[in-house]
Design a protein around this motif. Structure first.
Motif, PDB file in Angstrom:
ATOM      1  N   LEU B  20       0.904  -0.996  -0.260  1.00  0.00           N
ATOM      2  CA  LEU B  20      -0.314   0.254   0.588  1.00  0.00           C
ATOM      3  C   LEU B  20       0.608   1.110  -0.485  1.00  0.00           C
ATOM      4  CD1 LEU B  20      -3.066  -1.365   2.615  1.00  0.00           C
ATOM      5  CD2 LEU B  20      -3.180  -0.128  -0.308  1.00  0.00           C
ATOM      6  N   SER B  21       2.102   1.449   0.641  1.00  0.00           N
ATOM      7  CA  SER B  21       2.566   2.587   1.002  1.00  0.00           C
ATOM      8  C   SER B  21       3.623   2.281  -0.992  1.00  0.00           C
ATOM      9  CB  SER B  21       3.634   2.135   2.022  1.00  0.00           C
ATOM     10  OG  SER B  21       2.968   1.551   2.484  1.00  0.00           O
ATOM     11  N   VAL B  22       4.074   1.795  -1.300  1.00  0.00           N
ATOM     12  CA  VAL B  22       5.374   1.695  -1.840  1.00  0.00           C
ATOM     13  C   VAL B  22       4.456   2.150  -3.616  1.00  0.00           C
ATOM     14  CG1 VAL B  22       7.160   0.349  -3.454  1.00  0.00           C
ATOM     15  CG2 VAL B  22       6.622   0.315  -1.078  1.00  0.00           C
ATOM     16  N   THR B  23       2.982   0.937  -3.192  1.00  0.00           N
ATOM     17  CA  THR B  23       2.440   1.651  -4.755  1.00  0.00           C
ATOM     18  C   THR B  23       2.350   2.645  -5.170  1.00  0.00           C
ATOM     19  OG1 THR B  23       1.273  -0.438  -4.064  1.00  0.00           O
ATOM     20  CG2 THR B  23       0.613   0.532  -5.583  1.00  0.00           C
ATOM     21  N   PRO B  24       1.546   3.521  -4.080  1.00  0.00           N
ATOM     22  CA  PRO B  24       1.559   5.070  -4.957  1.00  0.00           C
ATOM     23  C   PRO B  24       3.120   6.016  -5.440  1.00  0.00           C
ATOM     24  CG  PRO B  24       0.768   5.105  -2.904  1.00  0.00           C
ATOM     25  CD  PRO B  24       1.437   3.929  -2.778  1.00  0.00           C
ATOM     26  N   LEU B  25       4.100   5.542  -5.338  1.00  0.00           N
ATOM     27  CA  LEU B  25       5.310   5.826  -5.354  1.00  0.00           C
ATOM     28  C   LEU B  25       6.040   4.951  -6.546  1.00  0.00           C
ATOM     29  CD1 LEU B  25       7.603   5.302  -2.167  1.00  0.00           C
ATOM     30  CD2 LEU B  25       6.537   7.561  -2.671  1.00  0.00           C
ATOM     31  N   ILE B  26       5.753   4.131  -7.862  1.00  0.00           N
ATOM     32  CA  ILE B  26       5.642   3.498  -8.416  1.00  0.00           C
ATOM     33  C   ILE B  26       4.445   4.668  -9.293  1.00  0.00           C
ATOM     34  CG2 ILE B  26       5.394   1.616  -9.445  1.00  0.00           C
ATOM     35  CD1 ILE B  26       6.585   0.370  -7.248  1.00  0.00           C
ATOM     36  N   PHE B  27       3.325   4.746  -8.946  1.00  0.00           N
ATOM     37  CA  PHE B  27       2.571   5.113  -9.891  1.00  0.00           C
ATOM     38  C   PHE B  27       2.225   5.827 -10.633  1.00  0.00           C
ATOM     39  CE2 PHE B  27       2.083  -0.096  -9.485  1.00  0.00           C
ATOM     40  CZ  PHE B  27       1.799  -0.279 -10.801  1.00  0.00           C
ATOM     41  N   ILE B  28       2.440   6.826  -9.269  1.00  0.00           N
ATOM     42  CA  ILE B  28       1.976   7.916  -9.340  1.00  0.00           C
ATOM     43  C   ILE B  28       2.930   8.772  -9.707  1.00  0.00           C
ATOM     44  CG2 ILE B  28       0.813  10.392  -8.112  1.00  0.00           C
ATOM     45  CD1 ILE B  28      -0.269   8.905  -6.973  1.00  0.00           C
ATOM     46  N   LYS B  29       3.293   8.962 -10.533  1.00  0.00           N
ATOM     47  CA  LYS B  29       4.942   9.577 -11.225  1.00  0.00           C
ATOM     48  C   LYS B  29       4.641  11.013 -11.284  1.00  0.00           C
ATOM     49  CE  LYS B  29       7.299   6.303 -13.614  1.00  0.00           C
ATOM     50  NZ  LYS B  29       6.463   5.629 -12.875  1.00  0.00           N
ATOM     51  N   GLY B  30       5.792  11.935 -11.015  1.00  0.00           N
ATOM     52  CA  GLY B  30       5.860  12.872 -10.984  1.00  0.00           C
ATOM     53  C   GLY B  30       5.659  13.850  -9.608  1.00  0.00           C
ATOM     54  N   ALA B  31       5.038  13.105  -8.916  1.00  0.00           N
ATOM     55  CA  ALA B  31       4.191  14.429  -7.522  1.00  0.00           C
ATOM     56  C   ALA B  31       5.419  14.660  -6.747  1.00  0.00           C
ATOM     57  CB  ALA B  31       3.158  13.220  -6.835  1.00  0.00           C
ATOM     58  N   GLU B  32       4.691  15.674  -6.081  1.00  0.00           N
ATOM     59  CA  GLU B  32       5.963  15.935  -5.013  1.00  0.00           C
ATOM     60  C   GLU B  32       5.626  14.603  -3.270  1.00  0.00           C
ATOM     61  OE1 GLU B  32       5.933  19.842  -4.206  1.00  0.00           O
ATOM     62  OE2 GLU B  32       6.015  20.435  -6.709  1.00  0.00           O
ATOM     63  N   PHE B  33       4.763  14.635  -3.375  1.00  0.00           N
ATOM     64  CA  PHE B  33       4.413  13.039  -1.861  1.00  0.00           C
ATOM     65  C   PHE B  33       4.957  15.175  -1.069  1.00  0.00           C
ATOM     66  CE2 PHE B  33       5.199  10.391  -5.021  1.00  0.00           C
ATOM     67  CZ  PHE B  33       4.031   9.966  -4.182  1.00  0.00           C
ATOM     68  N   GLY B  34       4.684  16.133  -0.981  1.00  0.00           N
ATOM     69  CA  GLY B  34       4.525  16.108   0.272  1.00  0.00           C
ATOM     70  C   GLY B  34       3.489  16.834   1.136  1.00  0.00           C
ATOM     71  N   GLY B  35       3.320  17.127   2.597  1.00  0.00           N
ATOM     72  CA  GLY B  35       2.171  17.043   2.916  1.00  0.00           C
ATOM     73  C   GLY B  35       0.744  17.621   2.998  1.00  0.00           C
ATOM     74  N   ALA B  36       0.051  16.563   3.061  1.00  0.00           N
ATOM     75  CA  ALA B  36      -1.163  17.542   3.111  1.00  0.00           C
ATOM     76  C   ALA B  36      -1.811  18.456   3.370  1.00  0.00           C
ATOM     77  CB  ALA B  36      -2.228  15.940   3.317  1.00  0.00           C
ATOM     78  N   ASP B  37      -1.104  18.603   4.819  1.00  0.00           N
ATOM     79  CA  ASP B  37      -1.673  20.320   5.273  1.00  0.00           C
ATOM     80  C   ASP B  37      -0.886  21.262   4.440  1.00  0.00           C
ATOM     81  OD1 ASP B  37       1.006  19.986   6.198  1.00  0.00           O
ATOM     82  OD2 ASP B  37       0.734  20.670   8.385  1.00  0.00           O
TER      83      ASP B  37
END
Lengths: 246, 100
Positions: B20-37
Motif C-alpha cells: 500500500l505504501s510503495v504503490t503510490p510511489l511507483i504509479f504516481i509519476k511526478g508527484a511531490e509527496f509533500g504533506g497534506a496540510d
C-alpha cells in the motif's frame, strides 16, 4: 531507487507538513470553541485512566503499548494515492482495549509532543486536533468494534474496521473543522468541505487500510502472548478455534 | 496451536502495508509527496485570500534534518516500548507453557 530517496529527502526539507490543522490556521474563536469541546473529554479521560490503573495495575504495560502504538504510527508519514503524504493515527487499538476515553488522553499527549517539538499541528489548534484524532476517532473505533462484534462475532474484522474507519473519520472531522472555519464565498461550508475532504480524506484511504492491517498485527501478538490481559479487559470470549483465522 | 499459520498471517499483514505504501510511489509519476496540510494551506489561501496565521509555532525544527531526527525519535521511542512489551509478554507466556 536513487531518485526515490532523493524525492524523500527533498520533500523532507519542505517546511511544516503533515495532517493536523497547522498552528495559527484556525481563527481564535474556532480554536477556543474546539478547546472547550475537547476539555471535558480529556478530564474524563484522566479519570478513566486512573480508574483503570488503580483497579488493574498489571495493565499499565499494555496501556503503555497502546500509547506507544499511537506514537509510532503518527510518526510515519506514508505516501498516498493523491501524491501527498499523511500519517495514520493508531488510536483504534487503545480505544478497543481500554475504551475511547483513555485514548483521549494518550492521543492528546502525542499531539502535544508533535505541536511543541515538531511544529506539527499546534497549541492553538490542539483542541480541534485532539477532538478529531483523540476523541472522535477513538469513539468511532469503539462503537464500530462493538457493532461488528455483535453482528458477526468476527473479532479480526471488527478490529480492522474499527482502526481503519477511526483513522478515516479523524480526517473527515479535520475537513469539517476547516470547512466550518473557512466557508467558501460561493457554496459555503459544503464547497469548502468538498475541497478539504478531497485533500485529507482521500489521501487517508490507503493509510487507513494500512492502519487497520497493522492494528490486526499487534492484536495477533497480544492474543498469542498476553491472553490474561485481554481477559481482564473482557475482550477474549472463550471461542472455538474456528474463529481464529481471518 | 496453529502458531505457524498465525506467523504467515502476520507477515501477510506487513506485506499488505508495504504494498500500500510503495504503490503510490511507483504509479504516481511526478508527484511531490509533500504533506497534506501544505495543500490545505493553499486551499485556505484560495478561499480566504490574505489569511495570515495568527500565531507562530512555539518551536520549529531548524532544518529538515532536525525535523526528521525528531520524527524518527518519536517512532523509535514508540517502537522500543512496543518491542519491550510484546517481548515481555512472549517470554512470560513461554515460561507458563514450560511449567504446564
Amino acid at each position: 531507487m536513487g531518485t526515490l530517496s532523493f524525492y524523500l529527502v527533498v520533500s523532507a526539507a519542505a517546511p511544516a507538513y503533515g495532517m493536523h490543522i497547522m498552528e495559527g490556521y484556525l481563527p481564535p474563536a474556532w480554536a477556543a470553541f474546539w478547546w472547550v469541546v475537547a476539555l471535558p473529554f480529556m478530564i474524563l479521560g484522566v479519570r478513566s485512566l486512573t480508574r483503570i490503573t488503580k483497579a488493574n495495575p498489571e495493565l499499565k504495560l499494555l496501556l503503555a503499548l497502546a500509547g506507544a502504538f499511537t506514537f509510532v504510527l503518527s510518526a510515519l508519514k506514508l505516501p498516498s494515492v493523491t501524491g501527498s503524504c499523511s500519517h495514520p493515527t493508531g488510536t483504534g487499538l487503545g480505544a478497543v482495549l481500554f475504551g475511547p476515553l483513555a485514548m483521549s488522553v494518550l492521543g492528546t499527549l502525542v499531539l502535544v509532543f508533535q505541536a511543541l517539538l515538531l511544529a506539527h499541528g499546534g497549541l492553538t489548534t490542539l483542541g480541534a486536533n485532539a477532538f478529531s484524532m483523540a476523541i472522535a476517532g477513538p469513539f468511532a473505533a469503539y462503537w464500530i468494534y462493538h457493532l461488528i462484534m455483535q453482528l458477526t462475532g468476527k473479532q479480526k474484522i471488527a478490529i480492522f474496521s474499527a482502526a481503519a474507519l477511526a483513522d478515516l473519520l479523524t480526517y473527515v472531522i479535520t475537513s469539517v473543522q476547516l470547512a466550518l472555519a473557512f466557508p467558501a464565498p460561493v457554496g459555503g461550508f459544503i464547497a469548502s468541505f468538498a475541497k478539504f475532504a478531497g485533500i485529507f480524506a482521500i489521501t487517508q484511504v490507503p493509510l487507513a487500510i494500512s492502519e487497520g492491517l497493522l492494528t490486526v498485527l499487534v492484536w495477533n501478538w497480544l492474543q498469542s502472548y498476553s491472553p490474561q490481559e485481554l481477559e481482564i479487559l473482557q475482550l477474549i470470549k472463550r471461542q472455538p478455534q474456528t474463529h481464529e483465522s481471518i | 496451536m496453529n502458531q505457524s499459520k498465525q506467523g504467515i498471517t502476520n507477515w501477510l499483514l506487513l506485506l499488505g502495508v508495504i504494498v500500500l505504501s510503495v504503490t503510490p510511489l511507483i504509479f504516481i509519476k511526478g508527484a511531490e509527496f509533500g504533506g497534506a496540510d501544505g495543500q490545505a494551506e493553499q486551499v485556505i489561501g484560495e478561499i480566504k485570500p490574505g489569511y495570515q496565521p495568527w500565531v507562530k509555532p512555539f518551536f520549529e525544527p531548524p532544518s529538515g534534518e532536525i525535523e526528521s531526527l525528531l520524527f524518527s525519535s518519536q517512532a523509535a521511542l514508540g517502537a522500543g516500548i512496543i518491542g519491550y512489551a510484546i517481548g515481555l509478554y512472549k517470554g512470560r507466556s513461554q515460561q507458563q507453557r514450560n511449567k504446564e
